[in-house]
Design a protein around this motif. Structure first.
Motif: not given
Length: 172
Positions: A34-46, A74-76
């Motif tokens: 989402r917008d803003g710093p520290g705003a990662t919701l989900v990351a997927v690595e394949i 980056a985002d705990p």
């Protein structure tokens, strides 16, 4: 809410997105933020293992752990999901061994599948893990290696539900 966030741009899906903090940076396959710093919701690595199954466990776990560390640096609060495809096909054309197809032994593939499921599922910082047995010859076909799925279908549903839950979406 998720769909409207995608439409108005307040939520984005980024492919091959660089994430990390001061300690390390990595490109992750998919980042939903989402917008803003520290705003990662989900990351997927394949990741994948096409051949040399007996040597792949350490490499795959190290690569996924490194990606997880970069994300959490980056985002705990971000949720990390990983997918690993394991090739159970007996033919595979390696760009390092042309012309192909090359025949290889898949005898270690079930042990690698089980070991990865154990190793990655035991890491409490990983929100979800999906290890997929495939039959892939990289010339003519790719499909789920149905003889080796084990609990794949159940894990697939749990994995998908975990991503949706991390995004605040319900499953109906």
């Amino acid at each position: 809410m998720f769909a409207s966030g995608l439409q108005d741009g307040s939520i984005s899906l980024k492919v091959s997105q660089k994430v990390g903090g001061r300690r390390r940076q990595k490109k992750l396959d998919l980042v939903i933020a989402r917008d803003g710093p520290g705003a990662t919701l989900v990351a997927v690595e394949i990741k994948s293992c096409m051949t040399a199954h007996s040597k792949a466990h350490t490499r795959l776990v190290a690569e996924l752990t490194s990606s997880l560390d970069a994300l959490l640096d980056a985002d705990p609060l971000a949720k990390f999901f990983c997918m690993v495809a394991i090739n159970y096909g007996g033919k595979f054309t390696s760009p390092l061994n042309l012309p192909g197809p090359n025949v290889h032994d898949v005898g270690d593939a079930p042990a690698l599948t089980a070991a990865l499921r154990r190793s990655l599922s035991n890491n409490i910082e990983i929100a979800g893990t999906l290890v997929i047995p495939i039959a892939f010859d990289n010339e003519t076909s790719c499909h789920i290696a149905s003889d080796h799925t084990g609990d794949y279908r159940e894990n697939d549903a749990t994995f998908t539900a975990g991503i949706l839950a991390a995004l605040g979406l319900s499953i109906s």
